[in-house]
Write an enzyme that holds these catalytic residues in place. Sequence first.
Site, mmCIF file in Angstrom:
data_model
loop_
_atom_site.group_PDB
_atom_site.id
_atom_site.type_symbol
_atom_site.label_atom_id
_atom_site.label_comp_id
_atom_site.label_asym_id
_atom_site.label_seq_id
_atom_site.Cartn_x
_atom_site.Cartn_y
_atom_site.Cartn_z
ATOM 1 N N CYS A 63 36.684 31.699 40.818
ATOM 2 C CA CYS A 63 37.759 32.480 40.187
ATOM 3 C C CYS A 63 37.331 33.943 40.092
ATOM 4 C CB CYS A 63 38.105 31.948 38.806
ATOM 5 S SG CYS A 63 38.196 30.147 38.680
ATOM 6 N N ALA A 123 38.119 36.935 41.760
ATOM 7 C CA ALA A 123 38.915 38.156 41.950
ATOM 8 C C ALA A 123 39.341 38.727 40.589
ATOM 9 C CB ALA A 123 40.134 37.837 42.808
ATOM 10 N N PRO A 124 39.493 40.057 40.508
ATOM 11 C CA PRO A 124 39.388 41.081 41.552
ATOM 12 C C PRO A 124 37.979 41.648 41.772
ATOM 13 C CG PRO A 124 40.242 42.085 39.566
ATOM 14 C CD PRO A 124 40.030 40.635 39.246
ATOM 15 N N GLY A 125 36.966 40.983 41.245
ATOM 16 C CA GLY A 125 35.614 41.330 41.658
ATOM 17 C C GLY A 125 34.735 42.038 40.658
ATOM 18 N N GLY A 126 35.185 42.211 39.426
ATOM 19 C CA GLY A 126 34.359 42.910 38.445
ATOM 20 C C GLY A 126 33.011 42.243 38.242
ATOM 21 N N ASP A 183 38.615 32.592 45.057
ATOM 22 C CA ASP A 183 39.793 32.683 44.205
ATOM 23 C C ASP A 183 40.932 31.967 44.899
ATOM 24 O OD1 ASP A 183 40.481 34.511 41.599
ATOM 25 O OD2 ASP A 183 42.283 34.155 42.800
ATOM 26 N N ASP A 201 40.953 26.838 46.006
ATOM 27 C CA ASP A 201 41.242 26.310 44.678
ATOM 28 C C ASP A 201 39.917 25.826 44.094
ATOM 29 O OD1 ASP A 201 41.953 24.805 42.444
ATOM 30 O OD2 ASP A 201 43.814 24.097 43.341
ATOM 31 N N ASP A 212 34.195 31.720 35.625
ATOM 32 C CA ASP A 212 34.981 32.537 34.693
ATOM 33 C C ASP A 212 36.388 31.952 34.739
ATOM 34 O OD1 ASP A 212 35.314 34.719 32.876
ATOM 35 O OD2 ASP A 212 36.398 35.776 34.453
ATOM 36 N N CYS A 271 37.938 34.617 28.622
ATOM 37 C CA CYS A 271 38.315 35.752 27.775
ATOM 38 C C CYS A 271 39.271 35.269 26.684
ATOM 39 C CB CYS A 271 38.925 36.888 28.590
ATOM 40 S SG CYS A 271 40.381 36.444 29.552
#
Length: 442
Positions: A260, A262-265, A284, A311, A329, A382
């Site tokens: 999971c 993306a977006p790559g942080g 992702d 997936d 994440d 989060c």
Amino acid sequence: MDARQVALKIINDVNANGAYSNIALAKEINRHKLSDQDRRFITELVYGTIKAGETLDWILGHYSSRPLEKMSPIIRDILRMGAYQIFFLSKVPDSAACNQSVELAKKYGHAGTVKFVNAVLRNAARAPEKSEYPNQTENPASYLSLKYFHPKWLVTRWIARLGFDAAQALCAANNITPPLSIRTNTIKNSRTELADQLRQEGVVFDVSSRTPEGLVCREYPALGTLKSLRDGLFQVQDESSMMVAHVLDPQPGEVIIDACGAPGGKSTHIAALMGNVGRVISTDIHEHKLALTLENAQRLGINIIETKALDAVHLGDVYPLQADRVLVDAPCSGLGVLRRKPDSRWRKTEATLKDLPALQMAILKSAANCVKPGGILVYSTCTTELEENQEIINQFLVDRPEFKLQTTGEFLPVKSSEQMVQFWPHTDGIDGFFIARLKRAE
């Protein structure tokens, strides 16, 4: 176009069409030549009106004989925006809020609508006491929900778990505009070097006390104008999110999977901690988001990230026992980052918390199959809710006894003794984030 008209267009796009407020705001602001003052005012009107959504509807119900749901969406949003200015923007005179709302009603309604908008808002300005909040002692959940702009079901949960005072502090923290946190790209420069560059570009910041790469920006020009961003000297990332890669503790030369991703942080942070040596597989389910991961990696000068559209519940089938470390994440309710997304609080339901844990567990168990003997598995979200965090880990440990929970807090840059780490906006001043670190038996 007048600032209030621009704000109304964005608010209506969010409420009527399901647009995301931050995306709709950026898109619309970029279409117009606006002064800094107008940009700030539009942002305040949009975020404030959307954030105060159900409270504004409750307030307007005290002054309107007509149910809001029977009004046209655009007129309803004119009333909401007007009420927000009257009740929550002390710098805007009530007369200006009423008059400008009437002008908008003339553009989008008819003569009867104009009279109605005028009557409702002037009544509200004359008699604000008619919409006093419920008594705090007699109805604490309704009081907090209305005063702090949160859905009642969520406030009820937090009061039951945290107590009234902590729930109130959390709701208040979610209404504070968070500062911009950035992560130094240590592949290209040190935090000291980045700090010098940012000062020259007019950025006012504090050095993060929580992470060795973090800077917390208080004042800054439009991000797109910063050469340091274009040159890949930093990545925008909240301090709590930066903790995750440190807990994973990736080493140069290892094979790391970021499920999971993306977006790559976090993927780019992992690669930076590895000194850009090794292999980071960032997966992702959304292929278009993986393109953002590669764009970020390229800007940051990172070349060890490879992306795969996948997936995450099938991760273990594709990469069995191949990774030294795996980060999950997980997709979650996002209740830890409500302060960043004004519309998000109204899109969540209790059903979300019932549906997500099964998916989170499926992803975690699949990712666990990728971990080599002796390898590390980190689970993060989060959110702040037990069903998505501690309960997932506790059940996973029962089902997969070859994994043991480590003292997660020992791997934070600022060490703690927590077995599982939960950050809270109201106590830690950062996004609500959960992190747990597990090790697979040799």
